[in-house]
Structure formats: structure tokens, C-alpha cells
Design a protein around this motif. Structure first.
Motif, PDB file in Angstrom:
ATOM      1  N   VAL A 167       0.869  -1.179   0.000  1.00 19.18           N
ATOM      2  CA  VAL A 167       0.000   0.000   0.000  1.00 19.18           C
ATOM      3  C   VAL A 167       0.904   1.227   0.000  1.00 19.18           C
ATOM      4  N   LEU A 168       0.671   2.142  -0.959  1.00 16.61           N
ATOM      5  CA  LEU A 168       1.507   3.333  -1.057  1.00 16.61           C
ATOM      6  C   LEU A 168       0.817   4.520  -0.395  1.00 16.61           C
ATOM      7  N   LEU A 169       1.444   5.021   0.664  1.00 16.27           N
ATOM      8  CA  LEU A 169       0.928   6.185   1.379  1.00 16.27           C
ATOM      9  C   LEU A 169       2.128   7.090   1.662  1.00 16.27           C
ATOM     10  N   SER A 170       1.897   8.372   1.918  1.00 18.68           N
ATOM     11  CA  SER A 170       3.040   9.233   2.239  1.00 18.68           C
ATOM     12  C   SER A 170       2.746  10.020   3.508  1.00 18.68           C
ATOM     13  N   ALA A 171       3.796  10.599   4.063  1.00 19.49           N
ATOM     14  CA  ALA A 171       3.646  11.431   5.255  1.00 19.49           C
ATOM     15  C   ALA A 171       4.186  12.811   4.937  1.00 19.49           C
ATOM     16  N   ASP A 172       3.496  13.837   5.407  1.00 15.00           N
ATOM     17  CA  ASP A 172       3.933  15.188   5.077  1.00 15.00           C
ATOM     18  C   ASP A 172       3.621  16.137   6.216  1.00 15.00           C
ATOM     19  N   GLY A 173       3.703  17.412   5.926  1.00 16.44           N
ATOM     20  CA  GLY A 173       3.480  18.419   6.962  1.00 16.44           C
ATOM     21  C   GLY A 173       4.812  18.881   7.517  1.00 16.44           C
ATOM     22  N   PRO A 174       4.822  20.003   8.238  1.00 17.70           N
ATOM     23  CA  PRO A 174       6.088  20.558   8.738  1.00 17.70           C
ATOM     24  C   PRO A 174       6.826  19.551   9.629  1.00 17.70           C
ATOM     25  N   HIS A 175       6.084  18.673  10.287  1.00 15.73           N
ATOM     26  CA  HIS A 175       6.724  17.673  11.154  1.00 15.73           C
ATOM     27  C   HIS A 175       6.737  16.291  10.510  1.00 15.73           C
ATOM     28  N   ARG A 176       6.315  16.214   9.286  1.00 17.02           N
ATOM     29  CA  ARG A 176       6.250  14.945   8.558  1.00 17.02           C
ATOM     30  C   ARG A 176       5.518  13.859   9.361  1.00 17.02           C
ATOM     31  N   ASN A 177       4.470  14.274  10.008  1.00 18.81           N
ATOM     32  CA  ASN A 177       3.732  13.319  10.843  1.00 18.81           C
ATOM     33  C   ASN A 177       2.270  13.169  10.397  1.00 18.81           C
ATOM     34  N   VAL A 178       1.974  13.693   9.212  1.00 19.20           N
ATOM     35  CA  VAL A 178       0.594  13.604   8.725  1.00 19.20           C
ATOM     36  C   VAL A 178       0.520  12.596   7.584  1.00 19.20           C
ATOM     37  N   LEU A 179      -0.188  11.508   7.800  1.00 21.45           N
ATOM     38  CA  LEU A 179      -0.408  10.537   6.722  1.00 21.45           C
ATOM     39  C   LEU A 179      -1.347  11.193   5.719  1.00 21.45           C
ATOM     40  N   LYS A 180      -0.956  11.095   4.455  1.00 21.60           N
ATOM     41  CA  LYS A 180      -1.588  11.930   3.431  1.00 21.60           C
ATOM     42  C   LYS A 180      -2.269  11.054   2.389  1.00 21.60           C
ATOM     43  N   PHE A 181      -3.576  11.046   2.396  1.00 21.41           N
ATOM     44  CA  PHE A 181      -4.327  10.312   1.377  1.00 21.41           C
ATOM     45  C   PHE A 181      -4.716  11.256   0.255  1.00 21.41           C
ATOM     46  N   LYS A 182      -4.307  10.960  -0.946  1.00 21.34           N
ATOM     47  CA  LYS A 182      -4.707  11.745  -2.127  1.00 21.34           C
ATOM     48  C   LYS A 182      -4.666  10.819  -3.341  1.00 21.34           C
ATOM     49  N   PRO A 183      -5.486   9.773  -3.281  1.00 15.60           N
ATOM     50  CA  PRO A 183      -5.435   8.750  -4.334  1.00 15.60           C
ATOM     51  C   PRO A 183      -6.124   9.204  -5.623  1.00 15.60           C
ATOM     52  N   PRO A 184      -5.934   8.445  -6.703  1.00 14.46           N
ATOM     53  CA  PRO A 184      -6.759   8.680  -7.892  1.00 14.46           C
ATOM     54  C   PRO A 184      -8.235   8.666  -7.480  1.00 14.46           C
ATOM     55  N   LEU A 185      -9.052   9.459  -8.156  1.00 15.46           N
ATOM     56  CA  LEU A 185     -10.439   9.641  -7.710  1.00 15.46           C
ATOM     57  C   LEU A 185     -11.332   8.427  -7.945  1.00 15.46           C
ATOM     58  N   CYS A 186     -10.786   7.380  -8.581  1.00 15.84           N
ATOM     59  CA  CYS A 186     -11.568   6.153  -8.757  1.00 15.84           C
ATOM     60  C   CYS A 186     -11.415   5.215  -7.556  1.00 15.84           C
ATOM     61  N   PHE A 187     -10.733   5.666  -6.534  1.00 16.22           N
ATOM     62  CA  PHE A 187     -10.567   4.931  -5.275  1.00 16.22           C
ATOM     63  C   PHE A 187     -11.939   4.463  -4.767  1.00 16.22           C
ATOM     64  N   THR A 188     -11.981   3.229  -4.223  1.00 18.92           N
ATOM     65  CA  THR A 188     -13.278   2.671  -3.801  1.00 18.92           C
ATOM     66  C   THR A 188     -13.347   2.469  -2.280  1.00 18.92           C
ATOM     67  N   THR A 189     -14.529   2.158  -1.812  1.00 19.83           N
ATOM     68  CA  THR A 189     -14.680   1.862  -0.376  1.00 19.83           C
ATOM     69  C   THR A 189     -13.904   0.591  -0.023  1.00 19.83           C
ATOM     70  N   GLU A 190     -13.820  -0.354  -0.970  1.00 15.22           N
ATOM     71  CA  GLU A 190     -13.031  -1.574  -0.733  1.00 15.22           C
ATOM     72  C   GLU A 190     -11.558  -1.203  -0.563  1.00 15.22           C
ATOM     73  N   ASP A 191     -11.089  -0.253  -1.365  1.00 21.21           N
ATOM     74  CA  ASP A 191      -9.696   0.197  -1.214  1.00 21.21           C
ATOM     75  C   ASP A 191      -9.499   0.811   0.174  1.00 21.21           C
ATOM     76  N   ALA A 192     -10.467   1.615   0.584  1.00 22.90           N
ATOM     77  CA  ALA A 192     -10.386   2.248   1.910  1.00 22.90           C
ATOM     78  C   ALA A 192     -10.319   1.166   2.995  1.00 22.90           C
ATOM     79  N   ASP A 193     -11.173   0.148   2.853  1.00 20.89           N
ATOM     80  CA  ASP A 193     -11.153  -0.956   3.818  1.00 20.89           C
ATOM     81  C   ASP A 193      -9.798  -1.652   3.839  1.00 20.89           C
ATOM     82  N   LEU A 194      -9.248  -1.855   2.651  1.00 21.75           N
ATOM     83  CA  LEU A 194      -7.951  -2.542   2.550  1.00 21.75           C
ATOM     84  C   LEU A 194      -6.860  -1.764   3.290  1.00 21.75           C
ATOM     85  N   VAL A 195      -6.791  -0.450   3.078  1.00 24.08           N
ATOM     86  CA  VAL A 195      -5.764   0.351   3.766  1.00 24.08           C
ATOM     87  C   VAL A 195      -5.930   0.230   5.269  1.00 24.08           C
ATOM     88  N   VAL A 196      -7.153   0.378   5.724  1.00 25.66           N
ATOM     89  CA  VAL A 196      -7.381   0.386   7.167  1.00 25.66           C
ATOM     90  C   VAL A 196      -7.085  -0.988   7.767  1.00 25.66           C
TER      91      VAL A 196
END
Lengths: 453, 453
Positions: free
Chosen positions: B374-403
Motif C-alpha cells: 500500500v503506497l501512502l506518504s507522510a507530510d506536513g512541517p513535522h512529517r507526521n501527517v499521513l496523506k491520502f490523495k489517491p486517484p479519484l476512482c478509489f473505492t470503499t473496498e480500497d479504503a477498507d484494505l488500507v485500514v
């Protein structure tokens, strides 16, 4: 979207409504709507063919099938950024490196050659740009060396050593900067000046400049955005025309690199790359070096080789120069013909001794050629240099076609000049040129019709 | 070039040899080689699928067939610059305008969103960039307003009117600049801060800032490069979340605009366009706004509409936020969850009162998720914010998979933290995290194996 598109007037109206007014169009009085292109030909909405002598971006020919195929296939497979490993990126960098001196081995991929820029820091280093600004002041950190133009410049063809003389000007600038306490960061120049008027620096100039600049702690940046990728024929890069003993520290590449696809590259030495690295600044570019760009770049390199486009540039460029030389013998308006490969300039002058730039005449030629379906442009500080930089698939027949159209136009302008001279009215002449340019009637009828009544 | 390409090691070696060392790669200890992608999935050279939660550029899905087709067809027909009339340019500008308030009607096309820049004049205005430079000094012409972050910022969720409080900070900066004799040119901000830590400004903030800035003679620039084109779901542009009474003077667009094709755009008012025009500076861009880019841009707009991707962003974004909220109830490491549509941030903290950034933990999550494809990134001034910005075809199943993957990782980190606390060795912890990151062994075995021995 093509042959059954919007009416031309509608396209113009929408453009005026939604596209920035600072975005200039060719032939603004009667712009061309181009709907397709192939090789060295472009076609308007009525199917009229234009011979393209200006699109140096469509380097291996408009819509080259190999390039289109490479781009389309990769677009369907993957197009993402360089934060992931991808073969296209590294294979392209390797292939590109192989065309360069060994020392130039590290690549940074970008999307545009920047035309020396739209941002203030790049406008600052481009006289071509900062002279356009009404309120521009030359940055105190920028020094403009004289253009090494042996036709019109400070030191000319009759000078015993123009290369040294021009390089000494740079040395002088460096000394003056040092006296003021300034340091030297870099010298940047196109390897052959393009917008500067198709100027070919005398051999040995870059070597000497590089020596002076490096002695002062600076680097030499060769800008190959307009002139690289084999256009000059005998060599792959125009800076190589100076000799194998010259190696820049940084080379910028753009326009032809992707045959129209937004792509560009900066190549440098390991030493410069590590100095940049030590600044602590990451370099990331959302699109630069993506798999599609690199697939396209690889296809362009393949086509240049497979179709021997460097050889063609050399042969056809020589042929074009020869036929233009014959025009020079016939038309006093032609002051100079200079070029390498398919990068050829024809400088128009009103007087071959004083070299008075024939600016309006050059515009006239461009407009008249356009009416006859040949696309050419005029550039240089006086906008009096006809600029040939066609796709490299340009043929000797194409060269003949241009000259066949050019010959009567130059004759006509000569007659017109005599005519105007009789009327001693420069203002009227300008008005006349502009009004005619707006119309689309052929030269002869309108000139002598409208003008003499 | 894909499945039977170079060996991964060879790709890495060539990259080290020919690509600038300042070009960072994801997961540098064990980077991923991606050879194809489709929708919200990427595939490595072994055919392993990765769920892509980070590629906001592949907006309508990697390699969307409609976008690829539009690009490929136009590449085969014509790709030239905007000095010729072309329908794609004006039709695209018209379509884009229709998504914006009426006043924003004039477009300038570019090739890249610039990430607030690689050139000095743009680095100057980006704290995100100039803070990276070891020897950077903030330009005296640049003032940095506090990030309108109601979770960690100066004024928080419990403030009665955070919008006004943050806007007053800008007003204050303007007043101080005036006292020093400076004038105000512009205020620039992402409509939602992305690299700044997925910060959502309180409603009303932009209106008030715009009022202060305009009163001082400046313009308001809304940067939609990362957050525009329907990502936020309820509106097409993120600045519209502030309300219909807010209209920026300039909007910058990039990344998603061409689904990966190098393309970007600046849209402004007629007034600003005419002021730019009066500077005398032409705007030309070799590749910007070419027929291929605009064909691709049109296809992207079509797909957003046809597939109701805004609706999907809203629905799936809400679903993702809901399942993440449940994780927050379970894991004290999650301090805040915030987002709009498919732009969601998960801020990790070591302490929910002090908000101590859980920077190393965020990196740990990213690396562990990568091991689980699963590809996710962290950003913010403290690099402590997990950042979700997937392609807009992302599904609820994908959301379930990440979690599903995220849950045990967060549990593991919690156990690890307790473990480390017992050993009171922060240095060892860092070493440990780094060494593990380099390996590819699964979390549980390695942590308790290597660490406890």
C-alpha cells in the motif's frame, strides 16, 4: 476536432476571450489555423498545405509515427513520477550521455526549455527578454557580453582573431566585476545564437571564455535548447562545433528533445551535481523524466539515427545555403547567409556597407511567403534575419520551393523600395506594409494597384 | 521495456550514475520499480500489485483509456505551439472557465505546476522549499503568515473565530510591511495546504485575507495544483469550499489537469491579464497549451463528469474518514483526522494533549504499508501527517484494505513505543527504525526478534 471544427472566426473570438493577450500569434492580422501536420508540412482547416521552415520543435518531422507510437504505448502502460524506479528514465539518460563528452554525465529532467524564462530570475539573464520590458533595468548581477557576431558585431570577419577579441570582452567584464567586489557564478550562451540572429561564434571563442570564467570560479552553461540534437549536422551538439577541446559544465536541452512533447533536460558534471546536492535542496519535478517523456525521447534518438537525419541536415543545409548564395548574388537586400546544417540565417540589409537592417523588408518577406504557404520567421536584435530551422526531414525540393517563392518577393521588395523612395514618405510606407499585411491579395496586384492610385 | 526490462539492480546503478543525486526516490533503502499502472493500482516488475493512495496526478485513474486515446489520436494529428490557431486550446479554455466563477476568464498555459518552484524567485515564496536550503535566508520581500491550522496552529478548534484570528495575522503583516515602506503584491496559498500537512483553512479566512490584501493593492492567488479538479468532491475547486462569496484573482492549476501529461495553467481576471499585458512582456511557451495537452485536458474533464468522480470522491472520502475515525478511537497515536473528499490527512501524535508530532512513527507506518503493498506518504512541517490523495476512482473496498493493513501496524507501533520506553534509548530506537526500514522482512517477526535479543 480537426477538419470539421469551429469556424475560424469562432476560434479567434474564443481565443480573444479566454487566452491571455500577452500570448502572441503568428501573422496576427490574419492568423493561420493549423489542424494537422506531417513531416515538414502543416495543413490548415481548408486542407491547404504549408511548408514548415520554422518548427524546430518537430525535430524529426511532425507527428513522426515512431514517436507517436512510443508515446501512445507508454501512456497506456504507465506514466508516473521519478520517485519510482523506471527503466525508461535511466536508459534515456544513458543514451543521452553517450552523445556527450564523458564528463557530462548527470541529468535532471524538466518539462520546458524556458526560453530563458518567464520568471524574473531567468528574465534577468536574457537580454532578449528583459529588453522587452518597458520598465526593465538590467540586474546588477548580470553582465551582457557582446554577441560574437562576425557579420555585424564589434569584431568582424576581417578581424585577424575575432574569437580572442570577443573572449577578451568577457575577460574584461569579469575584471570589472571583480573590481566592484562581485564574484562570477556562470557564463550562459546559446551554442549558436538563435533569437539573437542566427549567430555562429568563431571557433575557439567558447574555449577562451570557459578559461576566463572558470579561472574566476564560474561555470560555462551551453544552451542547446534550439540548436541541439543533430540540427547542425556534422555534430550532435552545436557546442561541439567549437572543437573537441571544449566541454561545457552544464548543457540545457529542450524543444527538439521530445519532438513536441513537453520535455527538457539539464546535463552536468558529477562535480556540479554534487555542489547542487550540498545546497540541501531537493530536486523534484512532477512530470519531468516520466516514462512517457523518456519513451518519446528514446524514439526521437532512434529516428535521428535510423533516418540519418544528421546526414540529411548536413546535405540539405548545404544545398539550401548554396541556393540562397545564388539569391544573394541577385538581390542586394541579402547581406549575409550563415548557417550550420539546417540552422540557416539570411540577414537582410538595406545597404551592404553600412549594414542598415532591413527590418520592415524582412517582415514583408515573411508575410508574403505565408500568403504563398511557406512558413518562415525573422529574428535577431533588428528582426532582419530570416531564420530557417525546419524539421530535419526537410528536402532539397523543399529548399528549391522556398527559394522559388523567395526570389520574386525579393525582386518585388526591391522595386517597392525604389517606388517608396520616390515618394519620400517613410510613414506612408509603414502604413502601406501594415495594411497589405492584413489582406490576403497577392503581392503584385495589390502593391501597384492600391499604391499607385 | 516493461516486464522484461533491466534487472532492478541495474536500474538502480544507472540511476545513481546518470540521474542527479538531488532527485529523491520513495523508499530509498529499497525503492520500488513500477512498470505498469491501471486505475488506483500500480504493479512492480514482478507483477506485484500496489494500492496507490498517493498519486493525485493520476487523477481519473492511471492510464485511463479515454485520456490515453485522446492523447494518442492528437499526437498523430498535430502537436505544435499556440502561435497558430487551434480549436483544442480555445475549447479547453472555455470548458475550464465554465468550472470557475465568471471573473476568472483568462488562461495562460504552462507545462508544470512548479511545486512553488525550482527557481530562486519561486523558492523565495515557498517556506516548504526555502526551509530546505541550509544557507537560506527568507527574502525581505516575503512574509510568511501562520498556517491556518485549527488542530496544531496558533488558533485552534476551540477558538471562537479562528478564521478572523488567522486573517488578522495577515492584516498585521501587511501593516508591518507598510510601516517599513513596503508595498503588497500578492498573497499566495494553497486552497487546502497539502505539503503543509493537509490543513483545511476555516471558512471565511480567504474572504477576509482577500479583503486585507486587496485593500493594500495586492492580489489573491489560490494554488489549486494539488487540490483542484474535483478532488474535494462537493466543489470543483477547493477554494470554493470557502463559499461563493470568495473569488481569487489568480488560480494556479497543475498535476491532475492532464492525468500525468505535463500540463498546467494559470487562470486570472481580465484586469490582471491586462496589467500583465501592459508590462510589454510577451508570454510564449513552447509546449504550453499545445493541441495534445488540451485534448488530454478535455478528456480528463469529460471523465470527471462521465464517471461522476466528484460524487465518488465525496462518498469514498466520507467512508474513508469514517473508518479512520474508528481507528482513532482505537489508537491514541492518531491525533486528528481531517479532509474533504479524497484529500484526507491523519495526524499522528505521541500525546493528544501536547500534540508532540509522531514523526518517526509516521515514517514507520509508511514503510510498513509499503511492505504490504500500500503506497501512502507522510507530510506536513513535522512529517507526521499521513496523506491520502489517491486517484479519484478509489473505492470503499480500497479504503477498507488500507485500514485493514493500518490497524495492526498502529498496534505494533504502540507496543514498540512501550518497549522502547522501557529501554530509554532514543538513539537505539532511531537506529532500529532505520535498519528495519532497509529490510523487507515483515513487521512482527523482525521487531521482536531483532530488538529483544
Amino acid at each position: 476536432m480537426s477538419l470539421d471544427g469551429l469556424e475560424k472566426k469562432k476560434t479567434i473570438d474564443l481565443r480573444q476571450k479566454h487566452i491571455g493577450p500577452s500570448c502572441k500569434i503568428f501573422f496576427s492580422h490574419d492568423p493561420i489555423k493549423i489542424v494537422k501536420a506531417k513531416g515538414q508540412y502543416m495543413y490548415d482547416e481548408k486542407g491547404q498545405r504549408y511548408l514548415d521552415c520554422i518548427n524546430n520543435v518537430a525535430h524529426v518531422g511532425h507527428c513522426h509515427p515512431d514517436v507517436v507510437k512510443a508515446g501512445a504505448e507508454q501512456m497506456g502502460l504507465l506514466n508516473t513520477n521519478t520517485r519510482f524506479l523506471h527503466d525508461n528514465l535511466v536508459l534515456y539518460a544513458q543514451r543521452l550521455q553517450a552523445t556527450l563528452p564523458d564528463k557530462l554525465s548527470v541529468c535532471y529532467f524538466v518539462n520546458s526549455g524556458a526560453y530563458h524564462g518567464h520568471v524574473s530570475s531567468l528574465i534577468d539573464i536574457s537580454p532578449y527578454k528583459f529588453h522587452q520590458l518597458s520598465d526593465a533595468e538590467q540586474s546588477q548581477f548580470v553582465h551582457v557580453a557582446p554577441s560574437p557576431d562576425v557579420y555585424r558585431g564589434k569584431y568582424r570577419a576581417d578581424h585577424p582573431d575575432a574569437a580572442t577579441a570577443y573572449a577578451d570582452e568577457v575577460k574584461d567584464i569579469i575584471q570589472k566585476a571583480h573590481i566592484k567586489g562581485h564574484k562570477i557564478a556562470a557564463f550562459i550562451a546559446e551554442s549558436l545564437q538563435s533569437c539573437g540572429g542566427q549567430v555562429i561564434p568563431p571557433v575557439g571563442y567558447f574555449q577562451q571564455v570557459a578559461e576566463h570564467v572558470r579561472k574566476a570560479g564560474g561555470v560555462f552553461i551551453a544552451d542547446e535548447v534550439q540548436v541541439g540534437f543533430g540540427r547542425v549536422g556534422s555534430r550532435f551538439w552545436a557546442f561541439q562545433l567549437q572543437g573537441d577541446d571544449f566541454v561545457p559544465d552544464i548543457v540545457t536541452m529542450g524543444k527538439p528533445i521530445g519532438n513536441g512533447h513537453p520535455m527538457s533536460c539539464v546535463v552536468t558534471t558529477r562535480e556540479v551535481a554534487e555542489a547542487f546536492m550540498s545546497s540541501g535542496m531537493e530536486y523534484f519535478n512532477t512530470f519531468g523524466g516520466n516514462p512517457v517523456s523518456c519513451a518519446i525521447g528514446l524514439a526521437v534518438l532512434d529516428v535521428i539515427e535510423k533516418e540519418d537525419l544528421r546526414g540529411n541536415a548536413l546535405r540539405v543545409g548545404q544545398y539550401l545555403t548554396n541556393v540562397l548564395e545564388k539569391q544573394k548574388q541577385k538581390h542586394p537586400l541579402i547581406g549575409d547567409i550563415r548557417g550550420r546544417g539546417l540552422f540557416v540565417g539570411v540577414e537582410l540589409v538595406k545597404d551592404r556597407v553600412k549594414l542598415t537592417p532591413a527590418t520592415a523588408e524582412a517582415q514583408e518577406v515573411i508575410y508574403e511567403l505565408k500568403e504563398q504557404h511557406v512558413l518562415l520567421s525573422a529574428d535577431g536584435p533588428h528582426r532582419n534575419v530570416l531564420k530557417f530551422k525546419p524539421p530535419l526531414c526537410f528536402t532539397t525540393e523543399d529548399a528549391d520551393l522556398v527559394v522559388e517563392k523567395l526570389d520574386p518577393i525579393l525582386t518585388g521588395i526591391c522595386l517597392l523600395a525604389a517606388d517608396v523612395l520616390r515618394m519620400r514618405s517613410e510613414v506612408l510606407c509603414c502604413y502601406f506594409l501594415h495594411s497589405r499585411v492584413g489582406g490576403s491579395v497577392r503581392l503584385e496586384g495589390k502593391r501597384f494597384g492600391k499604391y499607385r492610385t
